[in-house]
Design a protein around this motif. Structure first.
Motif, PDB file in Angstrom:
ATOM      1  N   GLU A  84       4.882   6.991 -10.531  1.00  0.00           N
ATOM      2  CA  GLU A  84       4.269   6.597  -9.264  1.00  0.00           C
ATOM      3  C   GLU A  84       4.800   5.274  -8.719  1.00  0.00           C
ATOM      4  OE1 GLU A  84       1.958   8.642  -7.774  1.00  0.00           O
ATOM      5  OE2 GLU A  84       2.367  10.017  -9.421  1.00  0.00           O
ATOM      6  N   ASP A 131       6.163   0.924   3.335  1.00  0.00           N
ATOM      7  CA  ASP A 131       6.137  -0.536   3.441  1.00  0.00           C
ATOM      8  C   ASP A 131       7.267  -1.147   2.615  1.00  0.00           C
ATOM      9  OD1 ASP A 131       3.899  -0.833   5.149  1.00  0.00           O
ATOM     10  OD2 ASP A 131       2.519  -0.754   3.448  1.00  0.00           O
ATOM     11  N   LYS A 191       0.804  -1.224   0.000  1.00  0.00           N
ATOM     12  CA  LYS A 191       0.000   0.000   0.000  1.00  0.00           C
ATOM     13  C   LYS A 191       0.830   1.264   0.000  1.00  0.00           C
ATOM     14  CE  LYS A 191      -4.025  -2.046   2.115  1.00  0.00           C
ATOM     15  NZ  LYS A 191      -4.992  -2.020   3.201  1.00  0.00           N
ATOM     16  N   THR A 192       2.001   1.236   0.657  1.00  0.00           N
ATOM     17  CA  THR A 192       2.769   2.474   0.795  1.00  0.00           C
ATOM     18  C   THR A 192       4.242   2.276   0.451  1.00  0.00           C
ATOM     19  OG1 THR A 192       3.411   2.145   3.109  1.00  0.00           O
ATOM     20  CG2 THR A 192       1.253   3.178   2.719  1.00  0.00           C
ATOM     21  N   ALA A 225       1.730   9.193  -3.728  1.00  0.00           N
ATOM     22  CA  ALA A 225       0.524   9.526  -2.946  1.00  0.00           C
ATOM     23  C   ALA A 225       0.538   8.840  -1.596  1.00  0.00           C
ATOM     24  CB  ALA A 225      -0.727   9.134  -3.726  1.00  0.00           C
ATOM     25  N   ASN A 226       1.310   7.763  -1.465  1.00  0.00           N
ATOM     26  CA  ASN A 226       1.328   6.963  -0.235  1.00  0.00           C
ATOM     27  C   ASN A 226       2.758   6.769   0.260  1.00  0.00           C
ATOM     28  OD1 ASN A 226      -1.555   6.149  -0.071  1.00  0.00           O
ATOM     29  ND2 ASN A 226      -1.073   5.319  -2.084  1.00  0.00           N
ATOM     30  N   CYS A 257       5.011  -0.589  -4.632  1.00  0.00           N
ATOM     31  CA  CYS A 257       3.861   0.267  -4.370  1.00  0.00           C
ATOM     32  C   CYS A 257       3.559   0.993  -5.681  1.00  0.00           C
ATOM     33  CB  CYS A 257       4.184   1.273  -3.262  1.00  0.00           C
ATOM     34  SG  CYS A 257       2.853   2.451  -2.957  1.00  0.00           S
ATOM     35  N   ASP A 268       1.467   3.392  -6.200  1.00  0.00           N
ATOM     36  CA  ASP A 268       1.115   4.800  -6.009  1.00  0.00           C
ATOM     37  C   ASP A 268       2.013   5.398  -4.937  1.00  0.00           C
ATOM     38  OD1 ASP A 268      -0.234   7.173  -6.271  1.00  0.00           O
ATOM     39  OD2 ASP A 268      -2.023   6.529  -5.209  1.00  0.00           O
TER      40      ASP A 268
END
Length: 133
Positions: free
Chosen positions: A108, A79, A75-76, A131-132, A126, A128
């Motif tokens: 991204e 991570d 997700k990030t 954004a994350n 990830c 994105d």
């Protein structure tokens, strides 16, 4: 689409020690193990892919395929950073430090590449990352 992934090992104890902190961070508990194999995933959720590390069933030495890699979607970007650090602490080798790869994958995409102690290649990605963080 993916039901499970299996990678071979020459040392199951070492492989479990390498993978356990990675999968703990990803929320994938150890769901099965015996003298031959260890598996992470959710025992009660068959829609979640599982990851196995095992001694080859044909009793031949585990070998690594050139061009073979398992990628974990996260997700990030943090991570990705954490998993890369855990892999390095667990005896993995760096195949590409965490970062964006705009020339290959766009602005991204944030990814890191490692090899486990047996040489199996992994990616932590990830899609994105900006954004994350």
């Amino acid at each position: 689409m993916i039901g499970y992934t299996i990678v071979g090992t020459k040392d199951l104890t070492r492989a479990k020690a390498f993978y356990a902190p990675l999968f703990k961070h990803m929320g994938m508990p150890l769901c099965f193990e015996d003298a031959q194999v260890a598996s992470w995933g959710k025992r009660d959720d068959e829609t979640m892919p599982r990851f196995f590390v095992c001694y080859p069933f044909d009793d031949q030495p585990a070998t690594v395929g050139n061009g073979t890699m398992t990628a974990f979607r996260l997700k990030t970007a943090s991570d990705v950073d954490t998993l890369h650090d855990l892999a390095m602490q667990g005896g993995g080798t760096d195949e590409g430090k965490p970062g964006f790869r705009p020339e290959a994958y766009g602005d991204e995409f944030y990814v890191a590449y490692v090899r486990d102690p047996d040489g199996n290649k992994l990616a932590f990605a990830c899609y994105d990352g900006k954004a994350n963080p």
